[in-house]
Design an enzyme around this catalytic site. Sequence first.
Site, short mmCIF file in Angstrom:
data_model
loop_
_atom_site.label_atom_id
_atom_site.label_comp_id
_atom_site.label_asym_id
_atom_site.label_seq_id
_atom_site.Cartn_x
_atom_site.Cartn_y
_atom_site.Cartn_z
CE LYS A 13 39.40 32.64 48.97
NZ LYS A 13 39.88 31.27 48.97
N GLY A 102 34.46 27.69 42.82
CA GLY A 102 35.48 27.89 42.34
C GLY A 102 36.73 28.00 43.22
CG MET A 104 38.69 32.14 42.70
SD MET A 104 38.90 32.90 41.13
CE MET A 104 39.16 34.67 41.86
CB ALA A 109 32.95 38.44 47.09
CG ASP A 141 37.39 32.02 52.45
OD1 ASP A 141 38.30 31.64 53.54
OD2 ASP A 141 37.16 31.32 51.41
O1 C5P Z 1 33.37 28.71 56.84
P1 C5P Z 1 32.84 28.14 55.61
O2 C5P Z 1 31.50 27.98 55.09
O3 C5P Z 1 33.67 28.88 54.39
O4 C5P Z 1 33.55 26.66 55.37
C1 C5P Z 1 33.00 25.59 54.85
C2 C5P Z 1 33.63 24.17 54.88
O5 C5P Z 1 34.96 23.93 54.84
C3 C5P Z 1 33.72 24.05 56.66
O6 C5P Z 1 32.40 23.52 57.11
C4 C5P Z 1 34.99 23.05 56.92
O7 C5P Z 1 34.28 21.89 56.51
C5 C5P Z 1 35.91 23.39 55.49
N1 C5P Z 1 36.71 24.12 56.30
C6 C5P Z 1 37.79 23.76 57.18
N2 C5P Z 1 39.03 24.70 57.53
C7 C5P Z 1 38.88 25.95 57.34
C8 C5P Z 1 37.77 26.51 56.32
C9 C5P Z 1 36.82 25.72 55.84
O8 C5P Z 1 37.80 22.43 57.41
N3 C5P Z 1 39.75 26.57 57.89
#
Ligand code: C5P
Length: 305
Positions: A13, A102, A104, A109, A141
């Site tokens: 994405k 990256g 994305m 995915a 995501d």
């Molecule tokens: O949910 P995910 O593992 O992709 O998120 C990784 C990190 O990115 C989170 O632990 C957080 O530090 C940061 N993040 C954030 N706000 C979001 C998405 C991600 O601060 N909306």
Amino acid sequence: MSARTVRASAPGKINVSMHVGPLRADGYHGVATVYQAVSLIEELTATEADEISVSFSGPIDTSHIPLGDSNLAVRAARAVAAEAGITAGARLEIVKNVPIAGGMGGGSADAAAALVAVDALWETNLGSTTLYRLAAELGADVPFALHGGTAIGLGRGDILTPVLSQGHFEWVLVSSDDGLSTPEVFRRLDQLRDEDPALADAVDEQPQVEAEVLHALRNGDALALAHHIHSDLQEPALSLMPALADALAFGESNGALAGIVSGSGPTLAFLAEDDSAALALVEAFRQTNRNAIRALAPVRGATVH
Ligand code: C5P
């Protein structure tokens, strides 16, 4: 009898718009983003096995991806087994086409493809409400990788609303050899806001998506979309990887309507007016030895084939 196999895919994405609110108590930031699923697709084959395992191949160097319990596709398969209350194994083989670290959503995915693949392989039939809940538990995501198309993401990015989008948009994606860590980019944003009272004052407690972005998508109007693409994560990503600024300027002076850091970067996404502009831009980047690839958007989300 040969082992049963299920094939699935899920898209990478880009975020055509990304507004980030303040840091929340749970360590996440509230966001208002618009996702578009692009035609860089992770392909996954799940085969019945005694244990859950994962392996990677494809055009990208995948040798550094952790394959153990921290791997998001492995966690997705375990989540389906736990939810269904079964003990089951699967060998997950992923052909990786989305850049790693990256910005994305390649790992997301992989997780989305694994969720739908093992749900079919094990005939657990969890249904979409449960699969979306498991996806949101795996990462912010992951629900969008299940959903695909074009969607607004609120909350952590995981509360989705579909967006009407007409025709297709032509993107050129320029990846970097080095990755950026998503939490680090969010932390850098907080730091920049702490250092600059003007930036801090401009932070919206409840960020929103601009109506102009939604109009441009609904009209299939690349020129209008180019005027309104925006990411609050661009400045922190550029401050962590200053060379990206030159690449952004290069793209915009070689025919791109606009360029943006995708997600938390460092992949850059350039919007092109049509296919010939996209091809010319890919060629211009390749002449500077940069890895550029054309992608169309939107495409569908995680699918069992
Ligand atoms: O949910 P995910 O593992 O992709 O998120 C990784 C990190 O990115 C989170 O632990 C957080 O530090 C940061 N993040 C954030 N706000 C979001 C998405 C991600 O601060 N909306």
